[in-house]
Design an enzyme around this catalytic site. Structure first.
Site, PDB file in Angstrom:
ATOM      1  N   ASN A   1     -12.376  15.600  -2.050  1.00 50.37           N
ATOM      2  CA  ASN A   1     -13.000  14.294  -2.264  1.00 50.37           C
ATOM      3  C   ASN A   1     -14.490  14.483  -2.526  1.00 50.37           C
ATOM      4  O   ASN A   1     -15.135  15.339  -1.909  1.00 50.37           O
ATOM      5  CB  ASN A   1     -12.825  13.420  -1.019  1.00 50.37           C
TER       6      ASN A   1
ATOM      7  N   ARG B   1      -9.702   4.292  -2.787  1.00 49.81           N
ATOM      8  CA  ARG B   1      -8.609   3.946  -1.866  1.00 49.81           C
ATOM      9  C   ARG B   1      -8.491   5.020  -0.802  1.00 49.81           C
ATOM     10  O   ARG B   1      -8.724   6.196  -1.090  1.00 49.81           O
ATOM     11  CB  ARG B   1      -7.270   3.841  -2.605  1.00 49.81           C
ATOM     12  N   ILE B   2      -8.097   4.592   0.379  1.00 49.72           N
ATOM     13  CA  ILE B   2      -7.876   5.553   1.463  1.00 49.72           C
ATOM     14  C   ILE B   2      -6.388   5.857   1.517  1.00 49.72           C
ATOM     15  O   ILE B   2      -5.568   4.940   1.719  1.00 49.72           O
ATOM     16  CB  ILE B   2      -8.377   4.970   2.798  1.00 49.72           C
ATOM     17  N   LEU B   3      -6.046   7.100   1.308  1.00 49.37           N
ATOM     18  CA  LEU B   3      -4.637   7.487   1.333  1.00 49.37           C
ATOM     19  C   LEU B   3      -4.173   7.621   2.780  1.00 49.37           C
ATOM     20  O   LEU B   3      -4.896   8.146   3.637  1.00 49.37           O
ATOM     21  CB  LEU B   3      -4.449   8.806   0.575  1.00 49.37           C
TER      22      LEU B   3
ATOM     23  N   ARG C   1       0.842  -1.198   0.000  1.00 49.12           N
ATOM     24  CA  ARG C   1       0.000   0.000   0.000  1.00 49.12           C
ATOM     25  C   ARG C   1       0.883   1.255   0.000  1.00 49.12           C
ATOM     26  O   ARG C   1       0.649   2.187  -0.782  1.00 49.12           O
ATOM     27  CB  ARG C   1      -0.885  -0.041   1.254  1.00 49.12           C
TER      28      ARG C   1
ATOM     29  N   ASP D   1     -13.429  10.801   5.453  1.00 48.54           N
ATOM     30  CA  ASP D   1     -14.746  11.426   5.264  1.00 48.54           C
ATOM     31  C   ASP D   1     -15.087  12.422   6.376  1.00 48.54           C
ATOM     32  O   ASP D   1     -16.259  12.613   6.715  1.00 48.54           O
ATOM     33  CB  ASP D   1     -15.853  10.358   5.158  1.00 48.54           C
TER      34      ASP D   1
ATOM     35  N   HIS E   1     -18.072  12.729  -2.121  1.00 50.83           N
ATOM     36  CA  HIS E   1     -18.663  11.686  -1.272  1.00 50.83           C
ATOM     37  C   HIS E   1     -20.160  11.613  -1.569  1.00 50.83           C
ATOM     38  O   HIS E   1     -20.851  12.635  -1.484  1.00 50.83           O
ATOM     39  CB  HIS E   1     -18.421  12.050   0.190  1.00 50.83           C
TER      40      HIS E   1
HETATM   41  C1  GAR Z   1     -19.427   9.250  -7.100  1.00 47.83           C
HETATM   42  O1  GAR Z   1     -20.760   9.111  -6.693  1.00 47.83           O
HETATM   43  C2  GAR Z   1     -18.559   9.664  -5.930  1.00 47.83           C
HETATM   44  O2  GAR Z   1     -19.205  10.501  -5.023  1.00 47.83           O
HETATM   45  C3  GAR Z   1     -18.270   8.327  -5.318  1.00 47.83           C
HETATM   46  O3  GAR Z   1     -18.033   7.476  -6.394  1.00 47.83           O
HETATM   47  C4  GAR Z   1     -18.851   7.901  -7.496  1.00 47.83           C
HETATM   48  C5  GAR Z   1     -18.007   7.989  -8.723  1.00 47.83           C
HETATM   49  O4  GAR Z   1     -18.822   8.107  -9.861  1.00 47.83           O
HETATM   50  N1  GAR Z   1     -17.162   8.398  -4.434  1.00 47.83           N
HETATM   51  C6  GAR Z   1     -17.008   7.543  -3.429  1.00 47.83           C
HETATM   52  O5  GAR Z   1     -17.791   6.649  -3.166  1.00 47.83           O
HETATM   53  C7  GAR Z   1     -15.746   7.759  -2.620  1.00 47.83           C
HETATM   54  N2  GAR Z   1     -15.776   6.980  -1.443  1.00 47.83           N
HETATM   55  P1  GAR Z   1     -18.173   8.275 -11.294  1.00 47.83           P
HETATM   56  O6  GAR Z   1     -17.052   7.247 -11.395  1.00 47.83           O
HETATM   57  O7  GAR Z   1     -19.279   7.994 -12.237  1.00 47.83           O
HETATM   58  O8  GAR Z   1     -17.655   9.678 -11.387  1.00 47.83           O
END
Ligand code: GAR
Length: 208
Positions: free
Chosen positions: A112, A96-98, A70, A166, A114
């Site tokens: 980020n 991934r969690i940095l 990692r 988060d 979320h």
């Molecule tokens: C988005 O909904 C974003 O908020 C989420 O992944 C999706 C990516 O969509 N992020 C997470 O879950 C981070 N933990 P996309 O690939 O279609 O842009």
């Protein structure tokens, strides 16, 4: 005015990346995607970068990565990212969690996306504009969690990345009503539409 350079880190389909690409092409967003970086070489975001001739670096993430693997992945990825001298690193569906070590070694602002509502105070509840209180959903399955918990509203948040997952300072958020007939897929599709608008607004206003 200088054009900020953004590195987009993504693991998934890349609809948010596509929204940025389209807004730049339409002239409504003054930004340059310097690089797309991914842990998933065959993901949609990588394909979108290739189609649009955006530099892309995909470093496969080992299955069941050890702590050493990692760290090695993060070192490789961040050394590539820094070659592109970004003004912003955007985690856009990057799953991934940095580590806190990696985060402490970059001075580049990192945001980020979320797919749920997060509170300003890093706490466990979100107070909605109408006074309702819902739980702050964190982790990798928050769209599913919103349905499992029987919530009637969820949303999306853009926040600064800090070592506490988060829990970084919130830049922007928007609510999305949950339909009783929603599945994880239908709800996430609506969240994506809302978060794309939220993302473009945030990038346009350069609040990072
Ligand atoms: C988005 O909904 C974003 O908020 C989420 O992944 C999706 C990516 O969509 N992020 C997470 O879950 C981070 N933990 P996309 O690939 O279609 O842009």
């Amino acid at each position: 005015m200088t054009v900020p350079a953004v590195v987009v880190a993504a693991s998934g389909g890349g609809s948010n990346l596509q929204a940025i690409i389209d807004a730049i092409a339409a002239g409504s967003l003054n930004l340059r995607i310097a690089l797309v970086i991914s842990d998933q070489p065959s993901c949609g975001a990588v394909q979108r970068a290739i189609i649009h001739a955006i530099p892309v670096c995909a470093i496969p993430y080992p299955r069941r990565a050890t702590a050493a693997q990692r760290i090695a992945w993060e070192e490789q990825a961040m050394s590539v990212v820094h070659c592109f001298a970004p003004d912003l690193i955007l985690l856009s569906g990057f799953m991934r969690i940095l580590s806190s070590e990696t985060l402490s070694q970059t001075s580049v602002p990192m945001l980020n996306q979320h797919p749920a509502l997060l509170p300003d105070d890093g706490g466990d509840d979100v107070v909605l504009p109408d006074g309702r209180v819902i739980p702050a959903l964190r982790g990798a399955h928050v769209v599913r969690d919103a349905l499992t918990r029987g919530l009637t509203v969820t949303g999306c948040t853009i926040h600064r990345v800090v070592p506490q997952v988060d829990r970084g300072p919130v830049i922007a958020r928007a609510t999305v009503e949950i339909d009783p007939a929603d599945t994880e897929a239908t709800l996430h599709a609506r969240i994506r539409l809302v978060e794309q608008r939220l993302l473009l607004d945030t990038l346009h206003q350069r609040v990072w």
